[in-house]
Write a protein that holds these residues in place. Sequence first.
Motif, PDB file in Angstrom:
ATOM      1  N   VAL A 316      64.228   5.035  43.100  1.00 54.55           N
ATOM      2  CA  VAL A 316      63.304   4.669  44.175  1.00 54.55           C
ATOM      3  C   VAL A 316      62.906   3.206  44.046  1.00 54.55           C
ATOM      4  CG1 VAL A 316      60.972   5.049  45.062  1.00 54.55           C
ATOM      5  CG2 VAL A 316      62.449   6.992  44.542  1.00 54.55           C
ATOM      6  N   THR A 317      62.638   2.763  42.818  1.00 50.56           N
ATOM      7  CA  THR A 317      62.237   1.375  42.594  1.00 50.56           C
ATOM      8  C   THR A 317      63.347   0.411  43.005  1.00 50.56           C
ATOM      9  OG1 THR A 317      60.839   2.074  40.735  1.00 50.56           O
ATOM     10  CG2 THR A 317      61.445  -0.254  40.846  1.00 50.56           C
ATOM     11  N   ILE A 318      64.575   0.696  42.578  1.00 54.97           N
ATOM     12  CA  ILE A 318      65.713  -0.173  42.925  1.00 54.97           C
ATOM     13  C   ILE A 318      65.942  -0.175  44.439  1.00 54.97           C
ATOM     14  CG2 ILE A 318      68.208  -0.448  42.674  1.00 54.97           C
ATOM     15  CD1 ILE A 318      67.896   0.697  39.826  1.00 54.97           C
ATOM     16  N   PHE A 319      65.848   1.017  45.047  1.00 48.25           N
ATOM     17  CA  PHE A 319      66.028   1.094  46.497  1.00 48.25           C
ATOM     18  C   PHE A 319      64.971   0.270  47.227  1.00 48.25           C
ATOM     19  CE2 PHE A 319      64.859   3.092  50.537  1.00 48.25           C
ATOM     20  CZ  PHE A 319      66.058   3.007  51.224  1.00 48.25           C
ATOM     21  N   SER A 320      63.702   0.333  46.753  1.00 48.81           N
ATOM     22  CA  SER A 320      62.620  -0.433  47.384  1.00 48.81           C
ATOM     23  C   SER A 320      62.895  -1.923  47.309  1.00 48.81           C
ATOM     24  CB  SER A 320      61.280  -0.110  46.701  1.00 48.81           C
ATOM     25  OG  SER A 320      60.982   1.250  46.825  1.00 48.81           O
ATOM     26  N   MET A 321      63.411  -2.400  46.163  1.00 46.45           N
ATOM     27  CA  MET A 321      63.704  -3.821  46.008  1.00 46.45           C
ATOM     28  C   MET A 321      64.850  -4.255  46.926  1.00 46.45           C
ATOM     29  SD  MET A 321      63.330  -4.146  41.865  1.00 46.45           S
ATOM     30  CE  MET A 321      63.666  -5.904  41.850  1.00 46.45           C
ATOM     31  N   VAL A 322      65.908  -3.463  46.963  1.00 46.96           N
ATOM     32  CA  VAL A 322      67.050  -3.811  47.812  1.00 46.96           C
ATOM     33  C   VAL A 322      66.656  -3.779  49.286  1.00 46.96           C
ATOM     34  CG1 VAL A 322      69.371  -3.103  48.523  1.00 46.96           C
ATOM     35  CG2 VAL A 322      68.719  -3.009  46.097  1.00 46.96           C
ATOM     36  N   TYR A 323      65.902  -2.753  49.682  1.00 42.51           N
ATOM     37  CA  TYR A 323      65.483  -2.624  51.078  1.00 42.51           C
ATOM     38  C   TYR A 323      64.582  -3.789  51.486  1.00 42.51           C
ATOM     39  CZ  TYR A 323      63.375  -0.590  55.258  1.00 42.51           C
ATOM     40  OH  TYR A 323      62.934  -0.376  56.540  1.00 42.51           O
ATOM     41  N   SER A 324      63.648  -4.156  50.572  1.00 45.62           N
ATOM     42  CA  SER A 324      62.749  -5.283  50.861  1.00 45.62           C
ATOM     43  C   SER A 324      63.531  -6.594  50.959  1.00 45.62           C
ATOM     44  CB  SER A 324      61.668  -5.379  49.779  1.00 45.62           C
ATOM     45  OG  SER A 324      60.904  -4.202  49.719  1.00 45.62           O
ATOM     46  N   TRP A 325      64.539  -6.758  50.107  1.00 45.09           N
ATOM     47  CA  TRP A 325      65.364  -7.971  50.144  1.00 45.09           C
ATOM     48  C   TRP A 325      66.111  -8.087  51.463  1.00 45.09           C
ATOM     49  CZ3 TRP A 325      70.833  -8.195  50.128  1.00 45.09           C
ATOM     50  CH2 TRP A 325      71.367  -9.485  50.024  1.00 45.09           C
ATOM     51  N   LEU A 326      66.694  -6.990  51.914  1.00 44.27           N
ATOM     52  CA  LEU A 326      67.400  -7.007  53.197  1.00 44.27           C
ATOM     53  C   LEU A 326      66.451  -7.340  54.351  1.00 44.27           C
ATOM     54  CD1 LEU A 326      69.721  -3.876  52.802  1.00 44.27           C
ATOM     55  CD2 LEU A 326      70.420  -6.278  52.808  1.00 44.27           C
ATOM     56  N   ALA A 327      65.245  -6.742  54.300  1.00 46.67           N
ATOM     57  CA  ALA A 327      64.264  -7.022  55.362  1.00 46.67           C
ATOM     58  C   ALA A 327      63.855  -8.496  55.366  1.00 46.67           C
ATOM     59  CB  ALA A 327      63.044  -6.122  55.179  1.00 46.67           C
ATOM     60  N   LEU A 328      63.676  -9.056  54.157  1.00 45.89           N
ATOM     61  CA  LEU A 328      63.294 -10.475  54.072  1.00 45.89           C
ATOM     62  C   LEU A 328      64.422 -11.389  54.565  1.00 45.89           C
ATOM     63  CD1 LEU A 328      61.142 -12.496  53.247  1.00 45.89           C
ATOM     64  CD2 LEU A 328      62.055 -12.442  50.902  1.00 45.89           C
ATOM     65  N   VAL A 329      65.653 -11.059  54.261  1.00 39.84           N
ATOM     66  CA  VAL A 329      66.792 -11.852  54.737  1.00 39.84           C
ATOM     67  C   VAL A 329      66.839 -11.844  56.263  1.00 39.84           C
ATOM     68  CG1 VAL A 329      69.310 -11.961  54.818  1.00 39.84           C
ATOM     69  CG2 VAL A 329      68.147 -11.580  52.639  1.00 39.84           C
TER      70      VAL A 329
END
Length: 591
Positions: A316-329
């Motif tokens: 869940v933690t890794i998914f949250s980081m990847v998802y947030s990174w995509l949203a920021l991009v």
Amino acid sequence: MDSMVFLLQIILQKYMSHSYCLSIISENNVYLPTNTTSVRFGTIDLDNILATLDMGCSDFVIQVDDPIHFAIVLEKVLFLSNTRRGDRKFIFVPKRLDDSDELLNVLQTGIFTYIPNVILIVPTNKKVEADENCEDYDIVTHKFVGPYEEDIKIPIVLDRWNSCRKVFERNENLFPHDIANMYGRTVKVACFMYPPFVILNLDKQVSRNGRDGLDMRVVDELCSWINCTIEVVDVGAGQWGTVYPNATGTGVLGAVAMGKADFGITSLGYWDKPYPMMDFSAYTFLISVTNLVPKPRLLSRWELPIIAFSFPMWMVTIFSMVYSWLALVLAQHGSTNNAWLNIWRIMMAQPCKLESSWRSQFVLLGPVVTGLIINAAYSAGLSSLFTIPNYEKSIDTVEDLLESGLEWGAPDIAWVYSISSAKDERHMRIVDKFRLLTPSQLKARGENQTIALSIELLPAGCLAIGGGEAITTDILNNYQLLTEDLFFGVSTVAARKNSPYVAKLNDRILRLIEAGLLLAWDSQISLKYQDVKVKMAIKYSRNAEPPTTAPLNLVAIGGIFMILVAGIIVSFIVFLVEMAQGRQKHKKETM
């Protein structure tokens, strides 16, 4: 010969009228009217005799030219047949009046050493003076009982019958061997040292016969009842052994199958593979077979930073980081400039440079809240792991044992005989995890806690550990009992196939059970011979020790420093790579 047929009819009427079926083998095709169902043959044929045995024809009348050959065929047939009877009756009739010696030689064959009910009708060939037409016939059997093995085959005249008077001189019982009194006959018992079932080489002051044990007491009790003498056949390292299709084998089972012993004991069960070559008595003890498994060990300190979160939580933690990174991009119109670094800083509770765009600021609000919650949860979990000891997952049930991948072992394959033919998945997996190991190998792996130890538990406290004395209390202190059994078994006594003793033995076992003596022996053997420390170590193996706390020390945070050192090394390598790339780029520009 007509008078002999008349005599035979008298014997059949008196002693075999209740037979289920009678086999008559006569090369003279003698006519013998009987009230019992009978099967008649004109020659000795193994297949025909085997078929009649399997039909239930247990008693025989034999009138053949070569009775020794019949005895040889009979031994093979009794081995091949699925029927088991210890009370079969055999009547040998001469084919000619001068065949007395041929008949008497039958008693010297090996098969009739173990068959009590055999009689010979032997013509005396002496004419009675009063009437030359009168004939006398001796009814002969073997001694069968007595303390001396060489006397067992001695012919004994039971009675004499006169063809004119048509009466017996003494009117004796023609089948006297009912196994009620063996007059000290030696009974061989195959076994090996395996407490609490068999305990050998004891001081005569401790045990009158120099032996003891649960199974040994059962056969001792039989012999005290029928007046026989026990001779111990110690198979030693052969232990339970195995049997082969040609009736040979090793260990206790092999000794019984090959006829080297009348009985086999030492925690034998109802095993299907040796059953075609021997008989089993009624069971004496119910046995639960289970395992001693390693107690959960303390987790290594370097693992603590990882196990503070479960695997799903890390995902869940890794998914949250990847998802947030995509949203920021996406908020930065496809630009990855500082996107991953900002997300990583926020999740690590570190300050970051906020973008001027309201879209980027709005997107970063999610990671800030998520990072705050995740950091708080991780810090709480990690602090508890640092102060309270944490252990591996405990192996409690059979399913836990199978899922753990841990093997279990014992010094003999007989430990899995009871379930080796099972077709259900659970028992097949249990057998698959079994390993045949010597006591020294079990000890070595037990010290390293890399093997589950086999153990047999009896109802009143006795126990037997696979590996015996090699498994010490030092090893047992690091083990605990499973909360359930691998499987249940029984202890029984193996006997020579078609043994005449089995009926008496079964009767005695049932009386011992009714009187409660077997349970009493279980307690007595446990108290008298078994190591109290071993019993206590096993009995209280699952008593949980109270959790303890400890002050934080350098060892406790070793995992954190390992992560720090790994990060510094990676950073240094990246720095060197970037330096090399920068120099390479500078050279190209200057050229």
